[in-house]
Structures are given as C-alpha cells and as structure tokens.
Design an enzyme around this catalytic site. Structure first.
Site, PDB file in Angstrom:
ATOM      1  N   TRP A  78       0.860  -1.181   0.000  1.00  0.00           N
ATOM      2  CA  TRP A  78       0.000   0.000   0.000  1.00  0.00           C
ATOM      3  C   TRP A  78       0.894   1.227   0.000  1.00  0.00           C
ATOM      4  O   TRP A  78       1.869   1.283   0.765  1.00  0.00           O
ATOM      5  CB  TRP A  78      -0.922   0.037   1.224  1.00  0.00           C
ATOM      6  CG  TRP A  78      -1.641   1.357   1.291  1.00  0.00           C
ATOM      7  CD1 TRP A  78      -2.679   1.759   0.499  1.00  0.00           C
ATOM      8  CD2 TRP A  78      -1.331   2.467   2.136  1.00  0.00           C
ATOM      9  NE1 TRP A  78      -3.029   3.060   0.810  1.00  0.00           N
ATOM     10  CE2 TRP A  78      -2.218   3.518   1.809  1.00  0.00           C
ATOM     11  CE3 TRP A  78      -0.373   2.681   3.139  1.00  0.00           C
ATOM     12  CZ2 TRP A  78      -2.194   4.758   2.453  1.00  0.00           C
ATOM     13  CZ3 TRP A  78      -0.340   3.913   3.780  1.00  0.00           C
ATOM     14  CH2 TRP A  78      -1.257   4.934   3.438  1.00  0.00           C
TER      15      TRP A  78
ATOM     16  N   GLU B  64      -2.919  -2.954  -2.566  1.00  0.00           N
ATOM     17  CA  GLU B  64      -4.087  -2.377  -1.877  1.00  0.00           C
ATOM     18  C   GLU B  64      -4.439  -0.988  -2.395  1.00  0.00           C
ATOM     19  O   GLU B  64      -3.637  -0.066  -2.359  1.00  0.00           O
ATOM     20  CB  GLU B  64      -3.780  -2.306  -0.369  1.00  0.00           C
ATOM     21  CG  GLU B  64      -4.920  -1.723   0.456  1.00  0.00           C
ATOM     22  CD  GLU B  64      -4.587  -1.685   1.945  1.00  0.00           C
ATOM     23  OE1 GLU B  64      -3.452  -2.017   2.331  1.00  0.00           O
ATOM     24  OE2 GLU B  64      -5.481  -1.292   2.727  1.00  0.00           O
TER      25      GLU B  64
ATOM     26  N   LYS C  66      -7.041   2.541  -2.603  1.00  0.00           N
ATOM     27  CA  LYS C  66      -7.694   3.439  -1.649  1.00  0.00           C
ATOM     28  C   LYS C  66      -8.398   4.547  -2.429  1.00  0.00           C
ATOM     29  O   LYS C  66      -7.936   4.964  -3.482  1.00  0.00           O
ATOM     30  CB  LYS C  66      -6.634   4.023  -0.704  1.00  0.00           C
ATOM     31  CG  LYS C  66      -7.196   4.733   0.505  1.00  0.00           C
ATOM     32  CD  LYS C  66      -6.099   4.982   1.541  1.00  0.00           C
ATOM     33  CE  LYS C  66      -6.671   5.654   2.771  1.00  0.00           C
ATOM     34  NZ  LYS C  66      -5.719   5.751   3.864  1.00  0.00           N
TER      35      LYS C  66
ATOM     36  N   ASP D  52      -9.642  -2.988   1.192  1.00  0.00           N
ATOM     37  CA  ASP D  52      -9.787  -2.579   2.595  1.00  0.00           C
ATOM     38  C   ASP D  52     -11.204  -2.023   2.751  1.00  0.00           C
ATOM     39  O   ASP D  52     -11.641  -1.182   1.962  1.00  0.00           O
ATOM     40  CB  ASP D  52      -8.716  -1.509   2.896  1.00  0.00           C
ATOM     41  CG  ASP D  52      -8.716  -1.067   4.353  1.00  0.00           C
ATOM     42  OD1 ASP D  52      -7.648  -1.115   4.984  1.00  0.00           O
ATOM     43  OD2 ASP D  52      -9.774  -0.629   4.842  1.00  0.00           O
TER      44      ASP D  52
ATOM     45  N   HIS E 293     -11.761   1.695   2.443  1.00  0.00           N
ATOM     46  CA  HIS E 293     -11.141   2.394   1.311  1.00  0.00           C
ATOM     47  C   HIS E 293     -12.067   2.644   0.130  1.00  0.00           C
ATOM     48  O   HIS E 293     -11.606   2.812  -0.996  1.00  0.00           O
ATOM     49  CB  HIS E 293      -9.917   1.618   0.830  1.00  0.00           C
ATOM     50  CG  HIS E 293      -8.754   1.728   1.763  1.00  0.00           C
ATOM     51  ND1 HIS E 293      -7.488   1.336   1.429  1.00  0.00           N
ATOM     52  CD2 HIS E 293      -8.665   2.210   3.031  1.00  0.00           C
ATOM     53  CE1 HIS E 293      -6.667   1.545   2.443  1.00  0.00           C
ATOM     54  NE2 HIS E 293      -7.376   2.072   3.426  1.00  0.00           N
TER      55      HIS E 293
ATOM     56  N   HIS F 210      -8.844  -6.389   3.885  1.00  0.00           N
ATOM     57  CA  HIS F 210      -8.456  -5.713   5.125  1.00  0.00           C
ATOM     58  C   HIS F 210      -9.728  -5.385   5.877  1.00  0.00           C
ATOM     59  O   HIS F 210     -10.502  -4.521   5.466  1.00  0.00           O
ATOM     60  CB  HIS F 210      -7.665  -4.423   4.833  1.00  0.00           C
ATOM     61  CG  HIS F 210      -6.199  -4.650   4.724  1.00  0.00           C
ATOM     62  ND1 HIS F 210      -5.278  -3.634   4.674  1.00  0.00           N
ATOM     63  CD2 HIS F 210      -5.482  -5.808   4.690  1.00  0.00           C
ATOM     64  CE1 HIS F 210      -4.064  -4.150   4.608  1.00  0.00           C
ATOM     65  NE2 HIS F 210      -4.162  -5.465   4.601  1.00  0.00           N
TER      66      HIS F 210
ATOM     67  N   ASP G 189     -12.218   8.591   8.296  1.00  0.00           N
ATOM     68  CA  ASP G 189     -11.235   7.656   8.814  1.00  0.00           C
ATOM     69  C   ASP G 189     -11.543   6.248   8.321  1.00  0.00           C
ATOM     70  O   ASP G 189     -12.697   5.841   8.294  1.00  0.00           O
ATOM     71  CB  ASP G 189     -11.221   7.668  10.347  1.00  0.00           C
ATOM     72  CG  ASP G 189     -10.192   6.695  10.879  1.00  0.00           C
ATOM     73  OD1 ASP G 189      -8.991   6.946  10.664  1.00  0.00           O
ATOM     74  OD2 ASP G 189     -10.569   5.675  11.466  1.00  0.00           O
TER      75      ASP G 189
ATOM     76  N   ASP H 273      -9.964   3.427   9.599  1.00  0.00           N
ATOM     77  CA  ASP H 273      -9.326   2.413  10.432  1.00  0.00           C
ATOM     78  C   ASP H 273      -9.892   2.249  11.831  1.00  0.00           C
ATOM     79  O   ASP H 273      -9.153   2.005  12.777  1.00  0.00           O
ATOM     80  CB  ASP H 273      -7.815   2.714  10.506  1.00  0.00           C
ATOM     81  CG  ASP H 273      -7.184   2.686   9.126  1.00  0.00           C
ATOM     82  OD1 ASP H 273      -7.181   1.609   8.527  1.00  0.00           O
ATOM     83  OD2 ASP H 273      -6.733   3.739   8.661  1.00  0.00           O
TER      84      ASP H 273
ATOM     85  N   ASP I 263      -7.084  -4.651   9.775  1.00  0.00           N
ATOM     86  CA  ASP I 263      -6.352  -3.394   9.618  1.00  0.00           C
ATOM     87  C   ASP I 263      -7.101  -2.256  10.304  1.00  0.00           C
ATOM     88  O   ASP I 263      -8.020  -1.682   9.725  1.00  0.00           O
ATOM     89  CB  ASP I 263      -6.135  -3.089   8.126  1.00  0.00           C
ATOM     90  CG  ASP I 263      -5.293  -1.830   7.953  1.00  0.00           C
ATOM     91  OD1 ASP I 263      -4.642  -1.414   8.924  1.00  0.00           O
ATOM     92  OD2 ASP I 263      -5.286  -1.272   6.839  1.00  0.00           O
TER      93      ASP I 263
HETATM   94  C1  RNT Z   1      -3.843   2.555   4.787  1.00  0.00           C
HETATM   95  C2  RNT Z   1      -3.952   1.109   4.444  1.00  0.00           C
HETATM   96  C3  RNT Z   1      -2.822   0.234   4.933  1.00  0.00           C
HETATM   97  C4  RNT Z   1      -2.352   0.601   6.314  1.00  0.00           C
HETATM   98  C5  RNT Z   1      -1.357  -0.356   6.902  1.00  0.00           C
HETATM   99  C6  RNT Z   1      -0.697   0.192   8.123  1.00  0.00           C
HETATM  100  O1  RNT Z   1      -4.960   3.252   4.479  1.00  0.00           O
HETATM  101  O2  RNT Z   1      -5.162   0.608   4.873  1.00  0.00           O
HETATM  102  O3  RNT Z   1      -3.196  -1.088   4.838  1.00  0.00           O
HETATM  103  O4  RNT Z   1      -3.419   0.733   7.196  1.00  0.00           O
HETATM  104  O5  RNT Z   1      -0.459  -0.718   5.949  1.00  0.00           O
HETATM  105 ZN    ZN Z   2      -5.536  -1.510   4.765  1.00  0.00          ZN
END
Ligand code: RNT
Ligand code: ZN
Length: 416
Positions: A182, A223, A225, A256, A259, A283, A291, A293, A323
């Site tokens: 990523w 990955e 986003k 993810d 994302h 993820h 956000d 995460d 994640d």
């Molecule tokens: C960031 C991505 C990635 C990170 C990690 C720490 O938006 O989701 O996967 O969270 O690599």
């Molecule tokens: Zn991620």
C-alpha cells in the site's frame, strides 16, 4: 452454557444447519492479525518521523507496547483470547535493527529472523508489508509515483527488499507469506496531470515484480484506496488502477473495507473479482466518515462481507487480514474485539440455512428468501458463539472484558 447451547443447536437443526460442522469450518479460517494495533503504527526504527501518509492514530490510552518484547507479549495475549489459529501480519518498520540506523533501502531478512523464531514458537505463520509512509522520503506525499527518479528508486529498492524478506518468512515457516503493498501517494487538490503519476507507478511496479519467488514462499497483494488525509482529491493507486494491474499481472487485489465510497459494497465486489482473480486479500476495518481504520463491529458491512466469503465457496482463496488502529481505548481490547467481530460474522454466515435460502431463490420464491434472511437474525447466536469459544479453550465475550482488564492491571499499567 450447555443448556442454552443445546436449545440453540436444536433450533438450527430445524433449519438443517449442523452447528458442530460450522465450528469445524470456522476453526480452519485464519485471520492475519496486524501487529500495528499494539503500538499505534510506530515500529522499531532508530529514527522515527511520526506517522504520515494520510493515516492517523488518535488517542493516547496508556499501555502502548514500546519495544519488541512488549509487542510480542501483547500479541501472545491476543492469540489467547481468539478461538482458532491465526497469523501475524508485520510491517517493515517492525524489524529488529540493532543499534545502528538501518534505512528502508537497507533492510534484510536477518532483521526479521527474530520474528520468524518467535512465530515458530508461537505456532503462527507470517504475512508482511513494505512501509512507504512515516519517512522523510514521503515528505512530498509521493513514493513510487514521484516525478523524482531518486525517490522512486529508493522505494523500489525498499519494496524489492521487502519481497525478499517475505519470501524468507514463507520459506522458513513452510507457508506462503502474503506481501501487501500500500502506498499513500495522492494529492489534496485535483491534479492537472493524473496520468503521469500512474505511469510512474506502473513502471515502478513492473521493476519491483521482476524478482520472481515461488508462490510456495510468497504471494503479492496490492491495496487500493479512494482517498486519505491530505489525498482527498486524488489517489494514484485507486481501485481501478490496482485491479487492472493485478488481473494483468496475476497479483492479489487487496480490498480494505474503509477504502471505498460509503455507498459502495465491498461484499458485492468479492464474487465479481473472483471470476477473474485466483485470490483476494481483505483488510477488515471500519470506515467512519474520513477515517478508514476504526475497530470493526458487527455491522451490516462486516455481516455482508463475511456472508459473501462463506457463500463464495472459495474460502481458501480469500485471505482475511485485520487493519485498524485505535489508541483511544485499551489496545489489546481493540485488537481482540475487532478480530472476534470478524470471527462472529463468519460464524453467523456459516449458521445460515444456505440450502433453504438457495432453494427459495432458485424456485423464484423471493418472499421466503427474504423471510429466512430476517428469521436468521433472531435465532439465538450468542449461546452458539459462547460454546464455540468455550470448546476452543478461549474466554467468552463477558470473560474477555475481564481478561483485558486484568492484563491492563498486571502488565500494561507498568508501562509509562
Ligand atoms: C492505509 C492502508 C494500509 C495501512 C497499513 C498500516 O490506508 O489501509 O493497509 O493501514 O499498511
Ligand atoms: Zn488496509
């Protein structure tokens, strides 16, 4: 516990669902547990610039792991609180670099041998990630897509080294290590030139993946986003970009949950991508406004994604990683809660009366399909989950809270 479980089990039997069978399947599904929830994505490098790349950890709850020994102790605790056997997902900044500064373009397998030994003892397999954030060479917000050749070269070297480390991990532990890439590259405002950075990125990836490793040792995931903090208007590695790259180059797309646009369904993408890609990496995360995460909770998104994982009949091809990073609550609690949420989602999906639902659908009886979908929401799930935890030798939800509190008192509170 047994009485309520027995009642629930007979209820599921009425739907032709064998709870014991679902336990067997669930126990074979590993989650790749991310190491970075334990220390707010800090890592162990000698020189640290603070977290960058459009990701952010907020909160300063006491007890953060400060070194490799503490992180390992915390991870050990986490595994003790999860039913099933799980993996560990490391980032390149978590190497054991000794007293000298080892820059990202100098890291080697030897810096991760300690983790490999630990993984052997702990009985876990490893996954790995290059770290292209929190470094002076990301200052402009660009890494592999930078117009500056020396910046690109630096990061190409880093990722090539990371893939070698991943292969070493996979080889040593006799199981393919997934190396996920990523990068944060993007821009706050709309760029005039969207094409060149993507061309730079594509060329950089081609150079990186020229090194070949057997898939028994390592596999590559990429990955995408939609946006990050400071990259609101443009992200070079978008979903289309990586999906295209992965399908053309036989790499694993990584999706993810945080994302995508909030109205986009990752669940719906799984069966589409699996028609063309051998594997997918997920993820598991929770997007909240800007956000991506937060700690996963048992919401519709997790439920539909886990349903699709189970219904796809391709469980072995879908790699599930966690994640998220929350520093505002007990970190062990955050880790365990997020992981258990995903496992619960999977168990709920396994417990659905798949046969009946499919039959209703194929016979055009869409009322029954809808009614069953609603009905299964109120069949007692808690006693089945509790029993599964108990049978797996791990605490139930209520006991988890106590365990986390005890660990906080006995271990975390001694860290200042
Ligand atoms: C960031 C991505 C990635 C990170 C990690 C720490 O938006 O989701 O996967 O969270 O690599
Ligand atoms: Zn991620």
């Amino acid at each position: 516990m047994n009485t309520s479980y027995n009642l629930a089990r007979s209820k599921y039997r009425e739907y032709n669902v064998d709870t014991e069978k679902t336990f067997k399947i669930l126990s074979t599904i590993p989650l790749s547990i991310h190491c970075w929830q334990g220390d707010d994505v800090t890592g162990f490098e000698k020189t640290r610039t603070g977290l960058s790349g459009g990701i952010q950890v907020t909160g300063n709850y006491p007890g953060k792991a400060r070194n490799v020994a503490e992180l390992r102790a915390d991870l050990h605790k986490v595994y003790q609180l999860l039913p099933g056997k799980h993996r560990l997902n490391l980032h390149a900044i978590y190497g054991e670099f000794g007293s000298k500064r080892v820059d990202r373009n100098q890291i080697e397998p030897k810096h991760f041998r300690g983790w490999i030994d630990w993984a052997k003892d702990e009985g876990v397999k490893l996954d790995f990630n290059a770290t292209l954030f929190s470094h002076p060479k990301v200052a402009s917000g660009l890494t592999l897509s930078s117009p500056d050749k020396s910046i690109r070269e630096f990061w190409i070297t880093h990722v090539r080294r990371c893939r070698r480390i991943a292969a070493d991990m996979g080889k040593s532990l006799n199981h393919p290590c997934i190396h996920n890439l990523w990068i944060p590259d993007g821009s706050k405002d709309a760029p005039v030139d969207r094409y060149s950075p993507r061309k730079y990125l594509k060329d950089a990836l081609d150079k990186i993946y020229r090194d070949k490793y057997p898939s028994s040792q390592m596999k590559d995931a990429l990955e995408s986003k939609l946006f990050g903090i400071g990259s609101e208007s443009y992200v070079v590695g978008s979903h289309e970009f990586y999906l295209g790259y992965c399908l053309k180059n036989n790499k694993i797309p990584c999706l993810d949950l945080g994302h995508f646009h909030p109205t986009e369904s990752v669940a719906d993408k799984i069966s589409a991508i699996l028609q063309f890609s051998d594997e997918i990496l997920l993820h598991m995360s929770r997007g909240v406004r800007w956000d991506s995460d937060h700690v996963p909770v048992l919401n519709d998104e997790v439920r539909t994604v886990t349903e699709e994982i189970i219904r796809s009949n391709r469980i072995k091809d879908i790699h599930i990683a966690l994640d998220f990073f929350d520093a505002s609550i007990n970190r062990i609690g955050a880790w365990v809660l997020g992981a258990r949420t995903v496992l619960k989602g999977l168990l709920m999906a396994l417990l659905q009366p798949a046969e009946l639902m499919r039959k209703a659908e194929s016979s055009g009886d869409h009322f029954s399909r809808l009614a069953l979908t609603e009905e299964v929401k109120t069949i007692p799930f808690g006693p089945v989950w509790d029993y599964y935890c108990h049978k797996s030798g791990v605490p139930t939800d209520a006991e988890v809270i106590k365990e986390v509190k005890t660990y906080e008192k006995q271990v975390l509170s001694n860290r200042n």
